[in-house]
Design a protein around this motif. Sequence first.
Motif, short mmCIF file in Angstrom:
data_model
loop_
_atom_site.label_atom_id
_atom_site.label_comp_id
_atom_site.label_asym_id
_atom_site.label_seq_id
_atom_site.Cartn_x
_atom_site.Cartn_y
_atom_site.Cartn_z
N ILE A 161 0.84 -1.20 0.00
CA ILE A 161 0.00 0.00 0.00
C ILE A 161 0.88 1.25 0.00
CG2 ILE A 161 -1.67 1.35 1.34
CD1 ILE A 161 -2.92 -1.33 2.20
N TYR A 162 1.94 1.23 0.82
CA TYR A 162 2.80 2.41 0.88
C TYR A 162 3.51 2.64 -0.46
CZ TYR A 162 6.09 5.95 2.28
OH TYR A 162 6.79 7.12 2.34
N GLU A 163 3.90 1.58 -1.14
CA GLU A 163 4.55 1.73 -2.44
C GLU A 163 3.63 2.45 -3.43
OE1 GLU A 163 7.67 1.26 -3.57
OE2 GLU A 163 8.14 0.85 -1.47
N VAL A 164 2.34 2.10 -3.40
CA VAL A 164 1.36 2.77 -4.27
C VAL A 164 1.25 4.24 -3.88
CG1 VAL A 164 -1.11 2.91 -4.86
CG2 VAL A 164 0.04 0.68 -4.77
N ILE A 165 1.11 4.51 -2.58
CA ILE A 165 0.98 5.88 -2.08
C ILE A 165 2.22 6.70 -2.45
CG2 ILE A 165 0.91 7.29 0.03
CD1 ILE A 165 -0.86 5.03 1.26
N LEU A 166 3.41 6.15 -2.22
CA LEU A 166 4.65 6.88 -2.50
C LEU A 166 4.80 7.16 -3.99
CD1 LEU A 166 7.27 8.07 -1.31
CD2 LEU A 166 8.34 5.84 -1.74
N GLY A 167 4.52 6.17 -4.80
CA GLY A 167 4.62 6.36 -6.25
C GLY A 167 3.69 7.46 -6.74
N ARG A 168 2.49 7.46 -6.23
CA ARG A 168 1.51 8.47 -6.63
C ARG A 168 1.87 9.85 -6.09
NH1 ARG A 168 -4.11 4.97 -5.99
NH2 ARG A 168 -3.91 3.89 -7.99
N SER A 169 2.50 9.89 -4.91
CA SER A 169 2.87 11.18 -4.32
C SER A 169 3.93 11.89 -5.16
CB SER A 169 3.38 11.00 -2.89
OG SER A 169 4.68 10.44 -2.87
N LYS A 170 4.71 11.13 -5.92
CA LYS A 170 5.76 11.74 -6.75
C LYS A 170 5.16 12.46 -7.95
CE LYS A 170 9.28 8.55 -5.21
NZ LYS A 170 10.01 7.32 -5.47
N SER A 171 4.12 11.88 -8.55
CA SER A 171 3.51 12.54 -9.71
C SER A 171 2.39 13.51 -9.30
CB SER A 171 2.97 11.51 -10.70
OG SER A 171 1.97 10.74 -10.10
N CYS A 172 1.89 13.33 -8.10
CA CYS A 172 0.80 14.19 -7.59
C CYS A 172 1.14 14.61 -6.16
CB CYS A 172 -0.53 13.45 -7.64
SG CYS A 172 -1.08 13.02 -9.29
N PRO A 173 2.04 15.58 -5.99
CA PRO A 173 2.55 15.90 -4.65
C PRO A 173 1.63 16.73 -3.75
CG PRO A 173 3.58 17.30 -6.28
CD PRO A 173 2.73 16.33 -7.04
N MET A 174 0.47 17.15 -4.27
CA MET A 174 -0.43 17.95 -3.44
C MET A 174 -1.87 17.47 -3.61
SD MET A 174 1.02 21.78 -4.10
CE MET A 174 -0.12 22.55 -2.97
N PHE A 175 -2.67 17.70 -2.56
CA PHE A 175 -4.09 17.40 -2.67
C PHE A 175 -4.86 18.21 -1.64
CE2 PHE A 175 -7.94 14.64 -2.18
CZ PHE A 175 -8.42 14.84 -3.47
N LEU A 176 -6.13 18.42 -1.94
CA LEU A 176 -7.02 19.16 -1.06
C LEU A 176 -7.87 18.15 -0.29
CD1 LEU A 176 -7.97 22.10 -0.41
CD2 LEU A 176 -9.85 21.67 -2.00
N PHE A 177 -7.65 18.07 1.01
CA PHE A 177 -8.38 17.14 1.87
C PHE A 177 -9.48 17.91 2.60
CE2 PHE A 177 -4.16 15.42 1.31
CZ PHE A 177 -4.37 14.07 1.13
N ALA A 178 -10.60 17.25 2.85
CA ALA A 178 -11.73 17.88 3.54
C ALA A 178 -11.88 17.25 4.92
CB ALA A 178 -13.01 17.68 2.73
N LEU A 179 -11.84 18.07 5.95
CA LEU A 179 -11.96 17.60 7.32
C LEU A 179 -13.35 17.93 7.84
CD1 LEU A 179 -10.34 16.27 9.58
CD2 LEU A 179 -9.69 18.55 10.34
N PRO A 180 -14.14 16.90 8.17
CA PRO A 180 -15.50 17.15 8.68
C PRO A 180 -15.45 17.96 9.98
CG PRO A 180 -15.17 14.82 8.20
CD PRO A 180 -13.83 15.47 8.12
#
Length: 166
Positions: free
Chosen positions: A18-37
Amino acid sequence: MQYYSTKDTISAAIPSQIYEVILGRSKSCPMFLFALPQKEGYEFFVGQWSRHELHFSSLINIQTLGENAPSQLVLYHYPDLKEEKGVVLMTAEMDPKFITVHQAQCLANQVQLFYGTQRQETYRLVETFNHHPEDFKHMSVIAELEQSGLGSTGAPGGSRLTGDGQ
């Protein structure tokens, strides 16, 4: 995990795959907008990757302070045990004046939801945010959260990332 169980913070053992997927994706997509309830509505946080660290700052702070906006939560990932034990340890540093342990857990769960997902539609939101921001709709993040069950504010204990890697 036992050490962190007595601390006022969050931690997790993330399966290596799972971390390998997350890390790989973080390299091409280093930012995201998260919503906190929140009690009423949502507060948005921008998550920005820097190698094995993920820094969260509230959108309002970024809008007012720009690049000087402080991180209110940092998730640290330690890949040292990835080969030997098949897990990546995660710990967090947070500013308790701005974020609770429950809120930090919610944001950490969203990292797995958006970056570690096998659902292409879910990850496409991350790709759109990074590569086609003009097409990004923040309400899509909220819709995905609510569909996943992470968008409910009711259950303070519910967590998707646990110490035993579940």
